[in-house]
Design an enzyme around this catalytic site. Sequence first.
Site, PDB file in Angstrom:
ATOM      1  N   THR A 117      18.393 -18.805  30.944  1.00 19.77           N
ATOM      2  CA  THR A 117      17.312 -18.551  29.997  1.00 19.77           C
ATOM      3  C   THR A 117      17.720 -18.866  28.566  1.00 19.77           C
ATOM      4  O   THR A 117      18.901 -18.743  28.196  1.00 19.77           O
ATOM      5  CB  THR A 117      16.878 -17.070  30.067  1.00 19.77           C
ATOM      6  N   TYR A 141      18.575  -8.428  29.203  1.00 23.96           N
ATOM      7  CA  TYR A 141      18.155  -9.577  30.016  1.00 23.96           C
ATOM      8  C   TYR A 141      18.991 -10.806  29.666  1.00 23.96           C
ATOM      9  O   TYR A 141      19.597 -11.436  30.541  1.00 23.96           O
ATOM     10  CB  TYR A 141      16.673  -9.857  29.797  1.00 23.96           C
TER      11      TYR A 141
END
Length: 330
Positions: A117, A141
């Site tokens: 990501t 995250y």
Amino acid sequence: MTVLVTGGAGYIGSHMVLALVDRGEDVVVLDDLSTGFDWAVRPPAELVVADVGDIETVGGLIESRGIDAIIHFAGSIVVPDSVADPLGYYLNNTVKSRALIEAAVKGGVKRFIFSSTAAVYGMPQVNPVGEDAALDPISPYGSSKLMTEAMLRDTAFALDFNYVALRYFNVAGADPKGRSGQSTPRATHLIKVACEAALGKRPRLEVYGTDYDTPDGTCIRDYIHVSDLARAHVLALDHLRAKDENLVMNCGYGRGFSVLEVIDAVKRASNVDFEVRTTDRRPGDPAALVAAAGRIRDALGWAPERDDLDLIVTDALNWERHLMTRAKGA
């Protein structure tokens, strides 16, 4: 040769399965269906319902199905949720990824593609942001994904093992043939939320912050069509089968659109002037996050086919209509 796709019943994973099946690959999907859907796994792909962190199950699949490559999507992806539940995110995204890598090594699987990501960059100082930019995630995250990248790097250094890590920017859209799309009820992605508002599934759309240092004051993001992203993974798989070379690459188009520009695109496509309300900024949202996308084009020869915001929105809107029809028929 068979490809194991973890999280293949989810949004991006199901499009990966379609891309592999379309070109004649044998595919096994491993998914616990916590956020995915069994109907999203299109035959002839095989669905195995199990936890990606179960080393014995993964090892058995590697041996019995002749797995030669793993494409790993399974994990948790909602940034605010990761702040509220950091340990849950480190479990799902880091601990279970470590177990999957161990199973791959024990089973002799030498090719691994990882769904990473742009959150690994945190709040970049320069846009477009390149792969060599500082890695400074600001959420559990992003940190959990970066830890998995580190495990892959260190494993590849020590063992006969190769990987590609693809850092996604903002994934949107749906399969142009209407076979899959973003179906998660609690999805927070802007384009899906805006499409839901346009179709009356939400009473309004909220814009978080209009005072950013951008032309219209709202955040700018690089939106990549999910089918283009799936094709990038196919090319990454071909690369690993041809070369013993590890790669870390951004997945984006290299240009961004603001929140208000996206909303306007959804209103044009739907012909609905849905309600939009502005509210305070969300903590941790960078003003702009746009990919430097040259590396993936040079290394893999990747050329996007659906690099058009109106096209992305139209595909997403069509899928949202499909979900409404599906719900009525349930």
